[in-house]
Design a protein around this motif. Structure first.
Motif, PDB file in Angstrom:
ATOM      1  N   TYR A  78     -32.421 -50.254-132.075  1.00  0.00           N
ATOM      2  CA  TYR A  78     -33.140 -49.990-133.330  1.00  0.00           C
ATOM      3  C   TYR A  78     -34.086 -48.796-133.241  1.00  0.00           C
ATOM      4  CZ  TYR A  78     -37.178 -52.759-131.560  1.00  0.00           C
ATOM      5  OH  TYR A  78     -38.239 -53.250-130.852  1.00  0.00           O
ATOM      6  N   ARG A  79     -34.353 -48.299-132.056  1.00  0.00           N
ATOM      7  CA  ARG A  79     -35.291 -47.175-131.896  1.00  0.00           C
ATOM      8  C   ARG A  79     -34.919 -45.939-132.719  1.00  0.00           C
ATOM      9  NH1 ARG A  79     -37.748 -44.786-126.301  1.00  0.00           N
ATOM     10  NH2 ARG A  79     -39.266 -43.424-127.299  1.00  0.00           N
ATOM     11  N   PRO A  80     -33.635 -45.538-132.807  1.00  0.00           N
ATOM     12  CA  PRO A  80     -33.295 -44.329-133.566  1.00  0.00           C
ATOM     13  C   PRO A  80     -33.602 -44.424-135.069  1.00  0.00           C
ATOM     14  CG  PRO A  80     -31.443 -45.022-132.194  1.00  0.00           C
ATOM     15  CD  PRO A  80     -32.469 -46.087-132.116  1.00  0.00           C
ATOM     16  N   TYR A  81     -33.853 -45.616-135.569  1.00  0.00           N
ATOM     17  CA  TYR A  81     -34.092 -45.800-137.001  1.00  0.00           C
ATOM     18  C   TYR A  81     -35.571 -45.823-137.363  1.00  0.00           C
ATOM     19  CZ  TYR A  81     -29.223 -47.129-136.724  1.00  0.00           C
ATOM     20  OH  TYR A  81     -27.870 -47.124-136.477  1.00  0.00           O
ATOM     21  N   MET A  82     -36.452 -45.692-136.369  1.00  0.00           N
ATOM     22  CA  MET A  82     -37.901 -45.794-136.597  1.00  0.00           C
ATOM     23  C   MET A  82     -38.622 -44.521-136.173  1.00  0.00           C
ATOM     24  SD  MET A  82     -38.810 -49.537-135.106  1.00  0.00           S
ATOM     25  CE  MET A  82     -38.344 -51.027-135.944  1.00  0.00           C
ATOM     26  N   THR A  83     -39.775 -44.305-136.809  1.00  0.00           N
ATOM     27  CA  THR A  83     -40.648 -43.230-136.332  1.00  0.00           C
ATOM     28  C   THR A  83     -41.223 -43.672-134.985  1.00  0.00           C
ATOM     29  OG1 THR A  83     -42.585 -44.168-137.429  1.00  0.00           O
ATOM     30  CG2 THR A  83     -41.304 -42.531-138.685  1.00  0.00           C
ATOM     31  N   PRO A  84     -41.679 -42.744-134.157  1.00  0.00           N
ATOM     32  CA  PRO A  84     -42.258 -43.138-132.863  1.00  0.00           C
ATOM     33  C   PRO A  84     -43.427 -44.119-133.015  1.00  0.00           C
ATOM     34  CG  PRO A  84     -41.844 -40.786-132.882  1.00  0.00           C
ATOM     35  CD  PRO A  84     -41.572 -41.286-134.275  1.00  0.00           C
ATOM     36  N   GLU A  89     -45.435 -49.746-132.422  1.00  0.00           N
ATOM     37  CA  GLU A  89     -46.020 -50.927-133.051  1.00  0.00           C
ATOM     38  C   GLU A  89     -45.116 -52.150-132.836  1.00  0.00           C
ATOM     39  OE1 GLU A  89     -47.028 -52.318-137.574  1.00  0.00           O
ATOM     40  OE2 GLU A  89     -47.474 -50.228-137.051  1.00  0.00           O
ATOM     41  N   GLU A  90     -43.825 -51.951-132.976  1.00  0.00           N
ATOM     42  CA  GLU A  90     -42.869 -53.056-132.786  1.00  0.00           C
ATOM     43  C   GLU A  90     -42.847 -53.521-131.331  1.00  0.00           C
ATOM     44  OE1 GLU A  90     -40.504 -55.970-134.161  1.00  0.00           O
ATOM     45  OE2 GLU A  90     -41.581 -54.493-135.356  1.00  0.00           O
ATOM     46  N   VAL A  91     -42.896 -52.602-130.388  1.00  0.00           N
ATOM     47  CA  VAL A  91     -42.930 -52.956-128.959  1.00  0.00           C
ATOM     48  C   VAL A  91     -44.210 -53.735-128.651  1.00  0.00           C
ATOM     49  CG1 VAL A  91     -43.118 -52.009-126.613  1.00  0.00           C
ATOM     50  CG2 VAL A  91     -41.433 -51.067-128.209  1.00  0.00           C
ATOM     51  N   ALA A  92     -45.330 -53.316-129.236  1.00  0.00           N
ATOM     52  CA  ALA A  92     -46.601 -54.024-129.028  1.00  0.00           C
ATOM     53  C   ALA A  92     -46.521 -55.459-129.554  1.00  0.00           C
ATOM     54  CB  ALA A  92     -47.738 -53.267-129.705  1.00  0.00           C
ATOM     55  N   LYS A  93     -45.844 -55.664-130.695  1.00  0.00           N
ATOM     56  CA  LYS A  93     -45.680 -57.021-131.241  1.00  0.00           C
ATOM     57  C   LYS A  93     -44.869 -57.895-130.286  1.00  0.00           C
ATOM     58  CE  LYS A  93     -45.686 -55.819-136.140  1.00  0.00           C
ATOM     59  NZ  LYS A  93     -44.841 -55.725-137.346  1.00  0.00           N
ATOM     60  N   GLU A  94     -43.842 -57.310-129.686  1.00  0.00           N
ATOM     61  CA  GLU A  94     -42.991 -58.071-128.766  1.00  0.00           C
ATOM     62  C   GLU A  94     -43.755 -58.495-127.517  1.00  0.00           C
ATOM     63  OE1 GLU A  94     -39.627 -55.586-127.949  1.00  0.00           O
ATOM     64  OE2 GLU A  94     -38.774 -55.874-129.948  1.00  0.00           O
ATOM     65  N   LYS A 161     -39.129 -39.184-144.571  1.00  0.00           N
ATOM     66  CA  LYS A 161     -38.064 -38.236-144.260  1.00  0.00           C
ATOM     67  C   LYS A 161     -38.467 -37.375-143.072  1.00  0.00           C
ATOM     68  CE  LYS A 161     -34.717 -35.220-146.297  1.00  0.00           C
ATOM     69  NZ  LYS A 161     -34.142 -34.671-147.485  1.00  0.00           N
ATOM     70  N   LYS A 162     -37.623 -37.369-142.058  1.00  0.00           N
ATOM     71  CA  LYS A 162     -37.820 -36.541-140.865  1.00  0.00           C
ATOM     72  C   LYS A 162     -36.556 -35.713-140.684  1.00  0.00           C
ATOM     73  CE  LYS A 162     -41.695 -38.461-139.353  1.00  0.00           C
ATOM     74  NZ  LYS A 162     -42.908 -37.849-138.984  1.00  0.00           N
ATOM     75  N   GLY A 163     -36.671 -34.418-140.952  1.00  0.00           N
ATOM     76  CA  GLY A 163     -35.489 -33.557-140.858  1.00  0.00           C
ATOM     77  C   GLY A 163     -34.499 -33.905-141.959  1.00  0.00           C
TER      78      GLY A 163
END
Length: 194
Positions: A78-84, A89-94, A161-163
């Motif tokens: 799922y990393r490619p679908y999120m901003t850094p 934030e998601e990793v911190a929740k886990e 939007k990024k790029g």
């Protein structure tokens, strides 16, 4: 009489010249107007198509996000679908203690289906995702495990939007009420104005 004939010829030539000039000007205006109108329309259509979020892209993210062996196993998916920032934030929740404790008992998450509601005015999406999981009575022991437990996740995804692509910038839990349940309830009668 001779002058009358000459005047008629001159007037005829002037009238013919004016008609020819109007025809040439009209045909040029039509020709150039016809060429620029479709190009402008197709450019707008192409830009609109490029800028919209596509349900298939949202669904691909939801599959990657909800399908995992255990918490954290699907980060690379799922990393490619999120901003850094959203990814961190998601990793911190886990890594939160409560989630780690319960995560040891919940495994084998599998995407089942989703309802996706795109906002036509903003890069926002409401989603309802159905998935199943296995609940273990003891960590890493599949004996007496409850398999195929159905769950639903409801989220509001805000994209940026990024790029050339859109990335999830914010994920918020939401409650999506079923409209059919509300419409079956009695509605109060409205008093008429005198």
């Amino acid at each position: 009489m001779y002058l009358d004939k000459q005047m008629k010829v001159i007037y005829g030539m002037i009238a013919t010249g004016v008609v020819v000039l109007l025809l040439v000007t009209g045909s040029l205006a039509y020709h150039f107007g016809k060429q620029t109108a479709p190009k402008a329309t197709s450019q707008v259509t192409n830009q609109t198509k490029k800028e919209l979020l596509k349900p298939a892209e949202v669904k691909t993210f939801l599959k990657a996000y909800t399908t995992k062996k255990k918490d954290g196993d699907n980060r690379r998916d799922y990393r490619p679908y999120m901003t850094p920032e959203m990814y961190q934030e998601e990793v911190a929740k886990e890594k939160e203690p409560d989630r780690k404790q319960f995560g040891a008992f919940m495994v084998d998450y599998k995407y089942q289906g989703s309802d996706i509601y795109l906002n036509p005015d903003k890069p926002e999406v409401l989603v309802k995702v159905d998935y199943t999981l296995t609940y273990l009575r003891k960590p890493d022991q599949y004996e007496d495990a409850q398999k195929g437990i159905k769950n639903t996740l409801q989220l509001k995804l805000t994209y940026t939007k990024k790029g050339n692509s859109y990335l999830i910038d914010r994920m918020e839990p939401v409650i999506l009420d079923d409209v059919t349940t509300q419409s079956n309830q009695e509605t109060p009668e409205i008093a008429r104005m005198p």
